[in-house]
Design a protein around this motif. Structure first.
Motif, mmCIF file in Angstrom:
data_model
loop_
_atom_site.group_PDB
_atom_site.id
_atom_site.type_symbol
_atom_site.label_atom_id
_atom_site.label_comp_id
_atom_site.label_asym_id
_atom_site.label_seq_id
_atom_site.Cartn_x
_atom_site.Cartn_y
_atom_site.Cartn_z
ATOM 1 N N UNK A 88 -9.623 5.621 -0.588
ATOM 2 C CA UNK A 88 -8.594 5.118 -1.483
ATOM 3 C C UNK A 88 -7.362 4.678 -0.680
ATOM 4 N N UNK A 89 -6.930 5.476 0.279
ATOM 5 C CA UNK A 89 -5.765 5.138 1.108
ATOM 6 C C UNK A 89 -6.060 3.887 1.930
ATOM 7 N N UNK A 90 -7.257 3.812 2.518
ATOM 8 C CA UNK A 90 -7.641 2.636 3.315
ATOM 9 C C UNK A 90 -7.685 1.413 2.405
ATOM 10 N N UNK A 91 -8.182 1.548 1.214
ATOM 11 C CA UNK A 91 -8.239 0.430 0.266
ATOM 12 C C UNK A 91 -6.852 -0.052 -0.126
ATOM 13 N N UNK A 92 -5.946 0.920 -0.356
ATOM 14 C CA UNK A 92 -4.572 0.546 -0.711
ATOM 15 C C UNK A 92 -3.905 -0.187 0.455
ATOM 16 N N UNK A 93 -4.101 0.316 1.693
ATOM 17 C CA UNK A 93 -3.511 -0.319 2.869
ATOM 18 C C UNK A 93 -4.071 -1.736 3.031
ATOM 19 N N UNK A 94 -5.383 -1.875 2.885
ATOM 20 C CA UNK A 94 -6.006 -3.209 3.003
ATOM 21 C C UNK A 94 -5.489 -4.127 1.895
ATOM 22 N N UNK A 98 -2.398 -8.710 0.283
ATOM 23 C CA UNK A 98 -1.386 -9.223 -0.639
ATOM 24 C C UNK A 98 -0.211 -9.852 0.089
ATOM 25 N N UNK A 99 0.207 -9.219 1.177
ATOM 26 C CA UNK A 99 1.333 -9.770 1.939
ATOM 27 C C UNK A 99 0.944 -11.065 2.644
#
Length: 145
Positions: free
Chosen positions: A12-18, A23-24
């Motif tokens: 989940x953390x890796x997915x959020x970071x990706x 997005x940026x």
């Protein structure tokens, strides 16, 4: 089971970071596109202002030239009326190219001829300046000036 929960949280953390990174990077492209569109719009408005300035310049130039022509015509008519009133002599009127009513006379001289774009020859038998042997002696050498 803790390993499974830890793996899910890590995923989940890796997915959020990706997701944030993707997005940026998409926002950067959108931001560049917005900047390019803004520059295009600024250039378009600057070009429109320039066109308006050019039109205004030529409109004012035309107006000033019209006023200049009117003033020139008025001065010319004033001078002609003054010459007619003050110099009633026929020789002066003829010199000015006017008839007795103050109007300009064109083409009244029957002996007038159009201007020439060449020098007339002194003798009709002379060679013209366009002749191939103009300025040469009979043997082909250059004639002294």
């Amino acid at each position: 089971m803790t390993n499974l929960i830890l793996a899910a949280v890590a995923a989940l953390v890796v997915g959020i970071v990706i997701g944030i990174l993707v997005g940026r990077s998409g926002q950067g492209a959108t931001l560049r596109q917005r900047r390019a569109e803004q520059q295009i719009e600024e250039l378009r408005s600057e070009f429109t202002r320039y066109q308006a300035q050019v039109n205004e310049h030529f409109m004012e130039s035309a107006h000033l030239l019209r006023r200049f022509n009117d003033a020139y015509r008025d001065v010319n008519q004033h001078m002609a009326r003054g010459a007619n009133r003050l110099c009633n002599d026929e020789d002066w009127l003829e010199e000015l190219g006017q008839d007795g009513s103050g109007r300009l006379v064109h083409g009244s001289d029957e002996n007038s001829e159009p201007p020439r774009d060449y020098a007339p020859k002194a003798d009709p038998e002379d060679k013209g300046t366009l002749a191939e042997d103009y300025g040469l002696n009979a043997d082909g050498t250059k004639r002294p000036a």
